[in-house]
Structures are given as C-alpha cells and as structure tokens.
Design a protein around this motif. Sequence first.
Motif, mmCIF file in Angstrom:
data_model
loop_
_atom_site.group_PDB
_atom_site.id
_atom_site.type_symbol
_atom_site.label_atom_id
_atom_site.label_comp_id
_atom_site.label_asym_id
_atom_site.label_seq_id
_atom_site.Cartn_x
_atom_site.Cartn_y
_atom_site.Cartn_z
ATOM 1 N N GLY A 115 35.846 39.249 33.686
ATOM 2 C CA GLY A 115 36.967 40.183 33.764
ATOM 3 C C GLY A 115 38.003 39.744 34.780
ATOM 4 O O GLY A 115 39.214 39.826 34.533
ATOM 5 N N ILE A 116 37.538 39.263 35.923
ATOM 6 C CA ILE A 116 38.457 38.802 36.968
ATOM 7 C C ILE A 116 39.231 37.571 36.496
ATOM 8 O O ILE A 116 40.441 37.449 36.728
ATOM 9 N N LYS A 117 38.545 36.658 35.810
ATOM 10 C CA LYS A 117 39.229 35.473 35.266
ATOM 11 C C LYS A 117 40.277 35.881 34.230
ATOM 12 O O LYS A 117 41.398 35.362 34.222
ATOM 13 N N ALA A 118 39.907 36.816 33.342
ATOM 14 C CA ALA A 118 40.850 37.276 32.317
ATOM 15 C C ALA A 118 42.047 37.968 32.954
ATOM 16 O O ALA A 118 43.189 37.822 32.494
ATOM 17 N N LEU A 119 41.798 38.713 34.018
ATOM 18 C CA LEU A 119 42.883 39.405 34.717
ATOM 19 C C LEU A 119 43.882 38.407 35.292
ATOM 20 O O LEU A 119 45.100 38.638 35.245
ATOM 21 N N SER A 120 43.382 37.288 35.812
ATOM 22 C CA SER A 120 44.275 36.283 36.402
ATOM 23 C C SER A 120 45.216 35.689 35.356
ATOM 24 O O SER A 120 46.313 35.226 35.687
ATOM 25 N N ILE A 121 44.799 35.713 34.095
ATOM 26 C CA ILE A 121 45.656 35.251 32.994
ATOM 27 C C ILE A 121 46.610 36.367 32.579
ATOM 28 O O ILE A 121 47.804 36.151 32.363
ATOM 29 N N LYS A 140 34.742 40.388 45.309
ATOM 30 C CA LYS A 140 36.013 40.449 46.039
ATOM 31 C C LYS A 140 36.483 39.044 46.393
ATOM 32 O O LYS A 140 37.676 38.734 46.296
ATOM 33 N N LYS A 141 35.536 38.205 46.814
ATOM 34 C CA LYS A 141 35.865 36.812 47.139
ATOM 35 C C LYS A 141 36.363 36.086 45.889
ATOM 36 O O LYS A 141 37.327 35.307 45.942
ATOM 37 N N ASP A 177 39.944 34.315 45.241
ATOM 38 C CA ASP A 177 40.067 32.917 44.798
ATOM 39 C C ASP A 177 40.980 32.792 43.578
ATOM 40 O O ASP A 177 41.674 31.783 43.413
ATOM 41 N N TYR A 178 40.974 33.800 42.717
ATOM 42 C CA TYR A 178 41.805 33.778 41.507
ATOM 43 C C TYR A 178 43.181 34.412 41.734
ATOM 44 O O TYR A 178 43.968 34.538 40.794
ATOM 45 N N LYS A 187 44.992 43.243 42.760
ATOM 46 C CA LYS A 187 45.015 43.859 41.429
ATOM 47 C C LYS A 187 43.677 44.485 41.042
ATOM 48 O O LYS A 187 43.565 45.099 39.986
ATOM 49 N N VAL A 188 42.653 44.296 41.879
ATOM 50 C CA VAL A 188 41.313 44.787 41.552
ATOM 51 C C VAL A 188 40.901 45.869 42.541
ATOM 52 O O VAL A 188 41.005 45.690 43.756
#
Length: 360
Positions: free
Chosen positions: A201-207, A229-230, A234-235, A240-241
């Motif tokens: 989810g965090i990776k998808a959010l960065s896109i 959180k880390k 990093d992303y 945003k989270v």
Amino acid sequence: MNIMLINSAKEWGGTEKWALYAADGLAGLGHKVYFGCRGNMFQNRSLKNNVEFVTFPFANNADIVTLFQIRSFLKKKSIDVVMPSKQREYFLAGLAAKMFTDTKVAGIYGIDRPIHNLRNRIVFYHLFDIVYVNARKIVEVLSKDKSFDVNKCRLVYVGVESLTCNDSTRQRMRESLGLTQNQICIMGIGRVASQKGFDYGIKALSILIKKHPDIKLVIVGSGAIEEHKKMAQDYGVSDKVIFTGFREDIPDLLQAMDIYWLPSRSEGVPNTMMEAMAVKKPVVAFDIAGVAELIKNEENGIVVPFEDVEMLSARTADLIENPQKRKTIGERGYQTVVNDYSMEKMCQVMEKYLLELVKK
C-alpha cells in the motif's frame, strides 16, 4: 444444542468479532450458547441474545489447568459442540473434548496457507471433527495435503452486521483524522504485519501521489507501526500516511474513507473488506484467496493482480477521477453483502453443519 465457543484473545479483532457474533446468532436460533474467554473484553459488548460467559486462565498453549477446566465444563454442561477460534485454544479445547467426553469439535481455519505447524497438524488432522473455512480457495489449499481429510471442511462465508451511515459521523471521524472536507481518504485495516501487505500500500501510494498529491492513506491497527513509518519515510510519503494504532470504533471510522484497500498477501474472506462494502465504499483488492469469490471485478469492487502496485495505484486513480463510478461500485458492494452475506445467513449455515455433526 448446547454449544460452546472459545476465544482466548487479549485484544479485539476480526476473529473475536466473528466468534462473538456467531455465539449471539446461534443463541438467537434457540440454542444454549456458552462463550469461553480469559477476561471481560467480550462481556462488555452488547448482544441481542443470551450468551453465558465462562473464564479460563489460558496461561499458555499447553496450560494443563485450562485443559482440565474446559474438560470439566464440557462434561458438566453436556456440551454437544465446542468451537475454538484461536490457535491457543485449538489444542486445549480439542484435546479436552476428546478426553472422555462426547463433545464434537468444530474448528476454524480462515487463511489460504497450508497447515505447517506440528501442533496444528495434530489438532486439525486428529482432534477436529469438522473445520469451518470462509473461502473455497482455502479448501483448495488444504486439499493439496493428502494426509488431511478435506471432507472435514465446511464452507461458511463470513457474515456482517448492517451498519448505519450518516453524514455527521463521517464528518466527525474525518475531523478526528485531520482530513479536509474534499480530501480523498484511502483506508486499510488489520494488524500491521507482513500478511496484511501494507508495504504494498505504501509503495502504491508513492506512485499515486504523483497524480493526486492531496490524498491520505489511513492504516488502522497495531503491530509493526514504526517499521512501516520508516518505510513511508523511505518512499517519501510519511506526510501522506496516518497510523491510528488499534481502534475499536471501526464501523464509525470506515465512514471517514472514500476507498478501501486490501493489499494482503493471504486471507480468507476478510471481515474488514466486507464491512467496507457494508458502508457503501468501493474496495480495491489484490486477487488472493476468497476475494474473487466475493468481488466481481468492475461491478461490486476492483480486483488487481497480486503484488501489482502499479495497477493498484492506477485503478485507485480511476476511482478518484470518477466519483460516480466510485459511488456505483460502493452501492453494488453494499447490495452484495446485505443480500448474500448477512450475519443471520452465516449462523443458519453454521447451525445446519453443527446439527449434522451432532446427529452422526
């Protein structure tokens, strides 16, 4: 029937909710229902029907005191079926039922993974008379193990309670999360651990923020929060989270969101996904386990290939950019769970299998 459900958890979650609602529903069908637990977490919740609570120590997975206390209770109350719902009580309740009692054991398995743990293999293969599963995919996974009798499996889809939605609750919850009126909120709920796939989810959010920089991802649950959180840092999406930690007000909290994400690595048919549908919110989920059994892609939800964060982002962007589509899919999802996955229907199917088991 005299039925006993057991749950040894210390913290409220999806399995705990399922077990308590199942007890309440079976009591509503006219059965005498007992609920074994370790404290007062369950007793403090309102029920529609009469369920009698019994406490046990549950000191550890092989607690002899709890084992004999459960056995004594099963005999004293002439329990027809005992239903353990967590790993800790699988062995204790299963063995207690087989120690000179006539009690049958109905186990629960809600994840699409083989049973590797030696203790669980003994329990599922030798102590459980039937096993409730909540997705056909789980039956397929278990059937690959030739030493397991797959005929023990009984398919019972998870039921959900009808949830009341209103604008005031949505506004109150959004304000508590620091969301502005028109800000798109994506939500994921579950223990913050590898299984739930919040890293995807965090990776998808960065896109996704490249096209929609104002969105927020709300992750609800306890667990490896600092690690995630880390990862968000990093992303480049740490702002945003929102990590809420453990929350009990899930029905209210769900109303704050606009889209629900289920990027899990493994599941059965998740409670939280169905609850999101019950508040008329569109679900975007990885194609795992029982997801495709519930969601028809582009009709009552969105299904994307497992681990495809690019597609997860793209399909979410499509919903953000098309409010009417978002609303339509949310409405269809609501109709799906209301018509086919009610708590009443779940308990009726469970009752049918329990009666068959007791009559054997």
